[in-house]
Every structure is written in structure tokens, then in C-alpha cells.
Design a protein around this motif. Sequence first.
Motif, mmCIF file in Angstrom:
data_model
loop_
_atom_site.group_PDB
_atom_site.id
_atom_site.type_symbol
_atom_site.label_atom_id
_atom_site.label_comp_id
_atom_site.label_asym_id
_atom_site.label_seq_id
_atom_site.Cartn_x
_atom_site.Cartn_y
_atom_site.Cartn_z
ATOM 1 N N ARG A 124 73.245 129.967 101.773
ATOM 2 C CA ARG A 124 73.621 131.007 100.822
ATOM 3 C C ARG A 124 74.644 131.956 101.445
ATOM 4 O O ARG A 124 75.582 132.402 100.775
ATOM 5 N N ALA A 135 78.364 132.985 100.150
ATOM 6 C CA ALA A 135 78.753 134.369 99.903
ATOM 7 C C ALA A 135 79.985 134.763 100.718
ATOM 8 O O ALA A 135 80.833 135.513 100.258
ATOM 9 N N TRP A 175 80.088 145.489 99.908
ATOM 10 C CA TRP A 175 80.293 144.060 100.124
ATOM 11 C C TRP A 175 79.249 143.519 101.102
ATOM 12 O O TRP A 175 78.609 142.496 100.860
ATOM 13 N N ASP A 209 76.290 144.843 101.934
ATOM 14 C CA ASP A 209 74.952 144.884 101.334
ATOM 15 C C ASP A 209 74.741 143.702 100.404
ATOM 16 O O ASP A 209 73.694 143.060 100.412
ATOM 17 N N SER A 210 75.755 143.444 99.604
ATOM 18 C CA SER A 210 75.611 142.398 98.613
ATOM 19 C C SER A 210 75.504 141.019 99.265
ATOM 20 O O SER A 210 74.650 140.209 98.895
ATOM 21 N N VAL A 211 76.361 140.756 100.244
ATOM 22 C CA VAL A 211 76.327 139.450 100.909
ATOM 23 C C VAL A 211 74.968 139.249 101.585
ATOM 24 O O VAL A 211 74.346 138.188 101.459
ATOM 25 N N ALA A 248 72.073 140.768 100.943
ATOM 26 C CA ALA A 248 70.976 140.676 99.983
ATOM 27 C C ALA A 248 70.954 139.287 99.344
ATOM 28 O O ALA A 248 69.908 138.652 99.227
ATOM 29 N N THR A 249 72.136 138.803 98.970
ATOM 30 C CA THR A 249 72.210 137.487 98.338
ATOM 31 C C THR A 249 71.754 136.380 99.283
ATOM 32 O O THR A 249 71.203 135.366 98.861
ATOM 33 N N GLY A 286 69.434 136.580 101.305
ATOM 34 C CA GLY A 286 68.019 136.744 101.640
ATOM 35 C C GLY A 286 67.822 137.244 103.057
ATOM 36 O O GLY A 286 66.851 136.899 103.724
#
Lengths: 642, 188
Positions: free
Chosen positions: A150, A154, A201, A203-205, A207-208, A210
Motif C-alpha cells: 500500500r 501511495a 501528504w 499523514d495521508s500516505v 494512514a493509507t 496502515g
Amino acid sequence: MSCHAENGDRDLLTGTRDVALIGCPNAGKSSLFNRLTGLSATTGNYPGVTVTRSRGKARIDGADVTITDLPGTYSLSAASPDEQVVLDHIQGRLPGEGEFGSSLVVMDATTLERSMILFAHVFELGRPTAVVLTMVDELRAGGGDIDSARLSQALGVPVAEVVAHKGRGVDEVRELLGRAGDWPTAVVPPPTADRGETREWIDSVLATSGYRANRPNATTRGIDRILLHPVWGVAVFFLVMFLFFQTIFTVAAPAQGWIETLFAALGEWAGERIEQPLVADFVSTALIGGVGGVLVFLPQIALLYVLISILESVGYMSRAAFLMDRVMAHSGLDGRAFVAMLSSMACAVPGIMATRTMASSRDRIATILSAPLMTCSARLPVYVLLIAMLVPDDARFGPFGWQGTILFLMYVLGGLAALTVARVLKATILRRGSLPFYLEMPPYRIPTPRQIARAVWAPVWMFTRKVGTIILAATIALWALMSFPANTAATEGMDEPEASAYVLEHSIAGQIGHVIEPVFAPQGFDWRIDVGLLGSFAAREVFVSTMGQVVAADNADEPADALSAMTYTHGPNEGEKVFSAPTIAALLVFFAFAMQCVSTLATMRRETNSWKWPAVATADMFVLAWVGSWLAAVIVRLVTGG
Amino acid sequence: MDDQDLNAVALHPELTQDPRELRWVVSTCPRDLHHAATHPDGPLSGLVRDGLLSDIDGGPGWITTSVADPGTWRDVVGEVRRAVRATAAAVQAEGVLPVGSGSGGGEVRCPIPDDELALLAASLLQEHIAPIAGAHGGRISIRKVTGGVVTVDLVGACHGCPAAVFTLKQRFEAVLQRTAPGARVIEA
Ligand SMILES: Nc1nc2c(ncn2[C@@H]2O[C@H](COP(=O)(O)OP(=O)(O)O)[C@@H](O)[C@H]2O)c(=O)[nH]1
Ligand SMILES: [Mg+2]
């Protein structure tokens, strides 16, 4: 470079065959580099181990890929010289090189957030990029996790997981390297201009993907409660050092005995076979008494490096820097300087190189000038020889031997001298210029036996090579200077020791020694010691080999015994022993302070880009050595009533 | 959590099969973004009118944008990012509600309506959990979604094997919570 490499060709070549390892300090880049190339770049569990570029080749599917190991960096804006190395490499500013090929970003999975900013900047460069996640073992063991498939999606680049120092996952990296030229380039570069956007960016990467960070390492925290304690921490440090120097005499001495026995047997064997007297003298004096006399200290050197490599690979260096930061503040330097000084316990050359992590150039020069005062491994043979003459090996207090204690004190003396010189420099010619210092505290890590073995083997081999090259050369030169003119007419009828004493006294070296004698008369050094000192400016160990040669005719196997018996040949003290307590003390101090190392001077010149600083160091250290050794002689004479 | 956290938007673009299309993942908001993304008054529609973008779509936690023909992503990505961000922020702001139940109570960020949670759960189940269940000879399906709780049926080899139930259920919940914090999974 080939003359065809002009346009597309070159891109193809560099693009597919040249990969740079870029990552934060202590991320595992050098460990990975070693696994990929089979080389042995230095690794250690603290930031700032790698300060230069190393290049090696990894053979992948029958083709070579050039791998470049770089110093660690948190960003692509260089503050310190080691970070500048990274910039120079990726901007292709080094002579004879174009743009570099592909970037392999090495990210420590336990501190992933921080690495993401660096990734963003590297990806932005527009080169083919891939990611290696290291420390995934520690991440998962501490309850953390990441889905690297993942993460790969990302980030938009391939991601491989490894445990770099154990080589797990390295096959996958090799597979990646096979298509390094085809790694993705940034279609949409991560946002780096706006901090808020960068944050979002990241945080999102994460979080995505996991990502869950691991719990802080409880063992590390527990140990640090003691080791970072302002009182206990310092106490433990000195206690460990003290105990270690005890072992130098107790553990290494038997091994030294075996090597001595070996050389004695060799000498006997050679003596029986060689007819030609000059050749026989060369073999027994220069080779066995001189070079052999240095080589017997191999066990001590190895032991010292075992200690240093454990300190470095376990993660103690950052703690020492932290502990010493307050002490160092008195010297006007910070804890980072202490890392350089501690590295100088091996050798001043890597110690000076370690200052590349320092951003303030004034602090850096102050550290470069003081680091050579730290006790390096070249001083060890000299100290061991002299201390063995100063106190008998059964002199003890409680369970401790005096020999080890004095050796420990010599190391303390070196450390104090280095701090004092730094303090004086910072208060005078190198004022101001301090920058805040930041040194990461990695978790404690247990080194693999392979890491320790490599860390010990490399310097032991270097020492052996040094003995076989510079020390051998200097010893041969001194042998020639001490053996000619041969004076065969004058020595006719004398017995052997008497004849060799006569030759020595009237040799070229002997005459030079007599000329220098007044300079060191206050210290009690006689002309033979002066010859030894002269030789020691080629390499400190040459002092040991020269003294070995001086007494080879009397007793080649036990030079210390023969030296102890040596007496002044003339002057007011004629007939008295040369190696009395005051003389030995003076010699110890002289060796502690004098700059007697050509490689150190060359490194200083390269790192400061001028001859001024090596000249300053040589001068101030000579003054320190002369005055210090004179004071030592005076004080010991007073104390012993001599 | 403070206000700032609740309004924080985190997003990143991912590449898709189509080189002109970017898929923006809004990891802070698992809600269906289709309506907001394609709304004619929204900032993204504005970019379509300006000729920067040619196409927009949206779904649970994602928005896709296609760059209009002569442009390249490098030129327009900054503007598109801001528009996507504004869209997601608007949806998140409208979604912040106090919730009484659930662990710890208080507020959760961008709580997800049950119908959207059902969609999300179904797709995550398909993607992450079903293959594992299959490998163990079992099957897992969703019975209903109410009040942020997903009730599942376990069939086949999974059934009656406490360990397997535990791990499957746990896994599903973990995967779900990644995008829908506060959501729970229970067995029927
Ligand atoms: N647990 C663990 N330790 C590692 C891993 N890779 C490297 N290390 C250790 O981390 C420390 C730093 O490694 P090094 O290669 O010197 O890092 P560099 O500064 O990036 O070159 C050393 O003590 C290594 O043994 C890994 O994947 N897992
Ligand atoms: Mg390194």
C-alpha cells in the motif's frame, strides 16, 4: 569516461547502472551497501558514522550496478560538510561525473515520518526512485506495522522491506536494482514548498499504508535511566573504561607472550642459518628486535578495537555525547565533538573525519586540533612497553593491577588535554560560531558477530599492514643509520655487546642523537632515546622498534628487561639507569602530547584545506609535549626523591 | 482531540492506469465524496470550466481528476490539490458531530453514515478479508450495518473455530478502522 558517452547513451548507462543510497543518518544504508556489494563500509549504531562516499559494485543478473553509500542527511539543504557530500553527489558536481543515476531512498521504518520529508525532496529531483524500508524487525517487534504494498502505491515507487544488517530481504532489493533505470520518476512531485501541505501528504500516505509506529523500546529506556543519569551515567562510563584497561594487561599479555616466543624461535632459527654477519644482524636486529617488537602488541590492539566496536555498534556513542554535552560545554564545544574525540581512541584520522558532521566550522577546527591528543591505538604499544618498565606486573591494589590503572590514567590525561586545548582555542582564536546540536538517540541494538568481527578485523589488518610498510621502512632506515659506519677496525677484539654498543654510539644515528641530546636533557632522555623519538615522528610505534634494535644485541626477546638495565654512557649521571621512573614518566607524557603522525597531519590539511592548521597543531602539541614531559620528570623526581 | 485535529485534512495523489488521471486519497474522510467533488458550485467544477481538468469523479475517501489535454500534472497539480482539499474539508466540516456511544465517547472525526459505511465495509471485505477467509476454506459476509457497527456472518471452516473467528473479525475491524475510525465489527 568513454568518448561516446555524450547524449542518450550516457543517460542509459548512468541511469541503469548507478544507484545512490540516500537516507537519514543511522537508517541502515551502510549495512545494506555491505550486503549488496560484499564490501565492508563502516557501520555503527549512531548518526554520523559515514562521512564520505563509498562506491561499490553489485553484480545483478550478470551486470554490474554501481552502488554509492552516502552520509546520512535529514534534508537536501546541506548544513555540515558530510551533508554537502550528499548534495555534491546528487547534483553531479564532483569532478569527472555527470548527473547520478537512480535514487534508492533508505527509510528507517521505526522513524518513518521523518524519512518522508527526505523522500519528498529526493523524489522531486526527477530521477528514477525506489524505497527500501529498514528496521522492519524492530517495527513489528514493538507492535508497529506497515503495509508496504500500500505504501508503494501511495508513494508511487517500488518499496522493499529489509533487515539490512542481517541481510534479510536483500534479494528483493537486488531484483529491484536490476531494473533501476526503469524506476518511476515523479509525475506529481510531493508538495514540498508548503509545510502544511507536506504534513498533510505525509499523514495521508502513512494512514493509507496502515502505518502504526512501534512502542518505544522498554529495554532501551530502562538502560538509559542509568546510563544517561548525570552521576551514575558518568560513573558507569569511567568504571567500564577502568575495567577495560585492566584487561589490556591481564588478557592480552599471555597472547603477547606467545607472539614473543614465536619471534624468539624465528630468531634462533635464522641465527643458525645465516652466515653473512651483516645480514644476520639485519634479521635479528631490524626484523626481529624492531618490527617483531611492534607486532607483539597485536593482541592489545585487537582488544582495544573490540571495545571500540562494541561501544559503536551497541549505540553508546550517542549516549556518551549526551552525557558529555555538559562537560563539553565547559570546553565551548558540544557533545557532537565528543563523538569525534571518542572515535579518536581508535585513530585520530577517523576522529578528524567524524567532525564532518559538525555544522559550525569554528567548532569543527577546534575539534580537529584537539582530537589528536586523544590516546590513539598507535600510542598503545609505546605505553604498554613503558608502563611495563615503570611498574612490575604483580604490583596491585586490591584486585586491580597498577599497570592497567596507569594505562587508564594515560587515557584520562589524553582526554583532559584534548578538552583543555579545545577550551583554549574556543576562548581565543576560534570564538563564537556554535550552533545548536542535535544528535539522535537510537535504540540499543545487539551487533551481529559478523559486524564485530569486521570492525575488529579491519583495524587489526591495517595495523599489520602498517607494521609491514611504514614501520618496516622506518626501522630499516634506522637500522642502517645505527649500523654504519661499521667501524670494524675499532671493534676488533671486543666482545659482541661491547662492539655493537661502540658501533651504535659512533653511527650516523648515534651522532645525530648526541646533537639532539641537549634539547631533551631536562627530561632525562639520553641520545638513544632521542634517536627513538626522532624515528617516532614517522610513526609512534617506531619508537618501540628503535628501542628494540638498541638492545637487540643484549636481549632481543625481552626488550623491556634489557632497556631497564640500560645506563647513561656519559655526562653527570653516567652509570645510572636511563629508564628511571622520572624518565619513563616524561616519555609517557611526551607521547601523550606530541604530534607524531604523518597521516593525521595529511588528514588535517585535507579537511581544513590549508597547511595553517596542521602547522598550528604540530607547534602547540610540541610545546605541550616538551613542557609536559619536563614537568612530569621534575614532579616524579621530587616525589621519588631521585 | 482538539478542533484542529477534527478539521485536519490529509490527502495524497496516486497514479492510476490512465496517465492523465490522478486518484486523490483523502485518508481523513472515508465518506462518499462523489457528490461534493462533482457539485457544479464546487471548486473542482470550477477547474473544469477553466479548462484545467477534463473529468472528475468521487467515491468513499477518494476523488479522481483528469488533466485536460494540453496541460501536464506538474503545471496544475498545485491548484488541483487545493481544490480537492477544499472539497474534502467542506465534507469533513459538515460531518463533525458529537457522538455519545463508542469507546471513550466525545467526537470522532468525520463520522460516516451507515449507508456509506456499508459500501466501504463491503469493498474492504472484498479486497482484504475475503481472500484470507477463502484460503481457510471459509466465507465471511456482511449482514447489516447499524450505528457504526458492522454485523458479519461467518460460514464454513471459520465457523466454530474460535481462533479463526477472532483473527478474521479483528483483522476486518482493523482494516475498517483505518479509514473509518470508531467503526466496529461484531459476529451475528
Ligand atoms: N534491527 C535492525 N538494525 C539494523 C537494520 N539495519 C541496520 N541496522 C543497525 O542500525 C545501525 C545503523 O546502521 P548503518 O548501516 O551504520 O546506518 P547508516 O548510518 O544509514 O549507514 C547499525 O547498528 C546496524 O547494525 C535493520 O534492518 N534492523
Ligand atoms: Mg553509514
